[in-house]
Design an enzyme around this catalytic site. Structure first.
Site, PDB file in Angstrom:
ATOM      1  N   LYS A  50     -11.349 -11.460   3.127  1.00 16.35           N
ATOM      2  CA  LYS A  50     -11.062 -12.891   3.117  1.00 16.35           C
ATOM      3  C   LYS A  50     -10.141 -13.254   1.957  1.00 16.35           C
ATOM      4  O   LYS A  50      -9.025 -13.656   2.171  1.00 16.35           O
ATOM      5  CB  LYS A  50     -12.353 -13.693   3.074  1.00 16.35           C
ATOM      6  CG  LYS A  50     -12.916 -13.807   4.486  1.00 16.35           C
ATOM      7  CD  LYS A  50     -14.371 -13.735   4.614  1.00 16.35           C
ATOM      8  CE  LYS A  50     -14.751 -13.555   6.070  1.00 16.35           C
ATOM      9  NZ  LYS A  50     -16.155 -13.238   6.234  1.00 16.35           N
ATOM     10  N   ASP A  57     -23.669 -13.707  -2.130  1.00 10.94           N
ATOM     11  CA  ASP A  57     -22.664 -13.287  -1.152  1.00 10.94           C
ATOM     12  C   ASP A  57     -21.450 -14.188  -1.388  1.00 10.94           C
ATOM     13  O   ASP A  57     -21.470 -15.366  -1.053  1.00 10.94           O
ATOM     14  CB  ASP A  57     -23.226 -13.473   0.265  1.00 10.94           C
ATOM     15  CG  ASP A  57     -22.183 -13.218   1.354  1.00 10.94           C
ATOM     16  OD1 ASP A  57     -21.043 -12.829   1.034  1.00 10.94           O
ATOM     17  OD2 ASP A  57     -22.529 -13.402   2.543  1.00 10.94           O
ATOM     18  N   TRP A 103     -24.545 -17.002   7.638  1.00 12.55           N
ATOM     19  CA  TRP A 103     -24.565 -15.749   6.857  1.00 12.55           C
ATOM     20  C   TRP A 103     -25.834 -15.636   6.032  1.00 12.55           C
ATOM     21  O   TRP A 103     -26.386 -14.546   5.884  1.00 12.55           O
ATOM     22  CB  TRP A 103     -23.311 -15.644   5.989  1.00 12.55           C
ATOM     23  CG  TRP A 103     -22.057 -15.587   6.810  1.00 12.55           C
ATOM     24  CD1 TRP A 103     -21.051 -16.502   6.823  1.00 12.55           C
ATOM     25  CD2 TRP A 103     -21.691 -14.584   7.777  1.00 12.55           C
ATOM     26  NE1 TRP A 103     -20.079 -16.122   7.729  1.00 12.55           N
ATOM     27  CE2 TRP A 103     -20.442 -14.964   8.317  1.00 12.55           C
ATOM     28  CE3 TRP A 103     -22.291 -13.409   8.229  1.00 12.55           C
ATOM     29  CZ2 TRP A 103     -19.782 -14.201   9.298  1.00 12.55           C
ATOM     30  CZ3 TRP A 103     -21.641 -12.648   9.201  1.00 12.55           C
ATOM     31  CH2 TRP A 103     -20.410 -13.051   9.721  1.00 12.55           C
TER      32      TRP A 103
HETATM   33  C1  LIG Z   1     -17.289 -12.918   6.776  1.00 10.12           C
HETATM   34  C2  LIG Z   1     -18.549 -13.089   6.026  1.00 10.12           C
HETATM   35  C3  LIG Z   1     -19.580 -12.141   6.099  1.00 10.12           C
HETATM   36  C4  LIG Z   1     -19.506 -10.927   6.991  1.00 10.12           C
HETATM   37  O1  LIG Z   1     -18.690  -9.989   6.396  1.00 10.12           O
HETATM   38  P1  LIG Z   1     -18.497  -8.512   7.013  1.00 10.12           P
HETATM   39  O2  LIG Z   1     -17.640  -7.899   5.951  1.00 10.12           O
HETATM   40  O3  LIG Z   1     -17.855  -8.665   8.329  1.00 10.12           O
HETATM   41  O4  LIG Z   1     -19.827  -7.878   7.097  1.00 10.12           O
HETATM   42  C5  LIG Z   1     -20.697 -12.352   5.328  1.00 10.12           C
HETATM   43  N1  LIG Z   1     -20.815 -13.418   4.535  1.00 10.12           N
HETATM   44  C6  LIG Z   1     -19.852 -14.358   4.442  1.00 10.12           C
HETATM   45  C7  LIG Z   1     -20.033 -15.525   3.535  1.00 10.12           C
HETATM   46  C8  LIG Z   1     -18.685 -14.218   5.183  1.00 10.12           C
HETATM   47  O5  LIG Z   1     -17.724 -15.146   5.086  1.00 10.12           O
END
Ligand SMILES: *Cc1c(COP(=O)(O)O)cnc(C)c1O
Length: 362
Positions: A197, A173, A101
């Site tokens: 999540k 993030d 990511w």
């Molecule tokens: C799942 C995830 C993403 C991607 O998220 P989307 O909402 O599908 O764009 C980005 N960063 C992390 C750390 C993730 O776990």
């Protein structure tokens, strides 16, 4: 019958939050319609929207310097929106590379400016097994921001203390560990997290932004992509994903009812201890690739001695009512995602299964 759901995302939701949605689905508070059929400018929806913001503010202890935004496009849109707002072709940003990511976020920043790799723990095999130490960071004091991924969902590593980045705004993030415990929000210029999540369904992205930081964002980009547009309109500039925000509200209310983030942290640490305990006492069978200090509390990754055994583990766990255990395709093995909705009891069931599996197949 509901299964024990260890999916990495979209992930399991707390049952009380779903039951509340079920009970209110056809007739929201006597209005004769579902919340998703209400105008986003009506008082019924607006109360839900504002309650979600105030619950989040209270749970996380968000200071008055920061503002909650509900955006769309997932974390992936934030990979682009952050550099779009804060970079110019001549400015740099520091990226701390800890997994897939971070790499994606870094690639998007190249469209707008000059991102730099300020630290990376990538190995020759392209995998990551830890996050960097403070003394490994090569930070540029003139960077527009420092970007990190707080929890690496695929590799199962996590920053347990956030690095000191001086006066440069820290952008994180937090898609897979947002609200797992209290954090000091004042240290961040911007936090973003896809809801699917740890706190709701897909469709809404939570952003917690330092108002002074986003006010410095570029004005020569389309209005819709400026953080300030959404901040000035309380995330009602356009139609927000009302049903997703409603469900996030239900999840936040559930968290508060359980005792807030102190209780979430206690449970999450207990769940992680149960799983890493099962791995470590059977270390001749289960192999955890992640270095101890970087072990994630949210995604626990391990490998069995062979691909056949990995597959048998997933299949037998499924028979026992546990799903979502297959590792990410790039990392392989087993990944147990133990987000807030997963109970200590759920994890205890899996830990017992792990001990039993070693006895019968080890
Ligand atoms: C799942 C995830 C993403 C991607 O998220 P989307 O909402 O599908 O764009 C980005 N960063 C992390 C750390 C993730 O776990």
């Amino acid at each position: 019958m509901r299964v024990i759901n260890f999916n990495p995302g979209p992930a399991g939701l707390p049952l009380p939050a779903l039951e509340r949605a079920r009970d209110e689905l056809l007739d929201f508070q006597g209005s004769g319609m579902s919340v998703m059929e209400h105008s986003h400018r009506g008082k019924e929806y607006e109360a839900v929207h504002d309650e979600a913001i105030s619950l989040l503010t209270e749970l996380l202890g968000i200071p008055a310097t920061h503002q909650v935004l509900f955006l769309t496009g997932g974390a992936s849109q934030q990979f682009a929106q952050v550099p779009m707002n804060f970079l110019t072709p001549d400015t740099g940003a520091d990226y701390l590379m800890t997994g897939v990511w971070s790499e994606k976020a870094f690639e998007e920043a190249k469209y707008y400016g000059k991102p730099r790799v300020a630290a990376t723990t990538v190995q020759p095999d392209k995998h990551y097994t830890r996050v960097p130490r403070q003394d490994e960071l090569k930070l540029d004091a003139k960077a527009a921001y420092v970007h990190l991924t707080s929890n690496n969902t695929i590799y199962g590593t996590q920053w347990h203390t956030f690095p000191d980045v001086g006066n440069v705004p820290l952008v994180a993030d937090m898609s897979s560990d947002f609200l797992w415990k209290r954090i000091d929000v004042s240290r961040f210029g911007l936090i973003y997290a896809g809801a699917q999540k740890n706190l709701g369904p897909s469709g809404v992205t939570l952003v917690v932004a330092d108002k002074a930081f986003i006010a410095r964002g570029r004005k020569d980009i389309p209005k819709f992509f400026r953080y300030t547009t959404h901040a000035e309109n309380n995330s009602l500039y356009n139609t927000p994903p009302t049903f997703a925000i409603y469900l996030v509200r239900n999840v936040l209310a559930w968290m508060k009812g359980l005792g807030g983030l102190e209780q979430m942290e206690r449970q999450n640490r207990e769940k992680a201890a149960l799983l890493y305990g099962a791995i470590d006492r059977n270390s001749g069978f289960y192999r955890a690739p992640v270095e101890r200090e970087s072990r994630s509390v949210m995604n626990v990754v391990f490998h069995l001695p062979s691909e056949e055994l990995n597959a048998a583990f997933v299949a037998e766990a499924k028979k026992a009512g546990m799903v979502g255990l297959k590792g990410h395709r790039t990392a392989g093995g087993i990944r147990v995602s133990t987000y807030n909705a997963v109970t200590v009891e759920n994890v205890r069931t899996l830990a017992t299964f792990m001990d039993h599996f070693v006895k019968t197949r080890g």
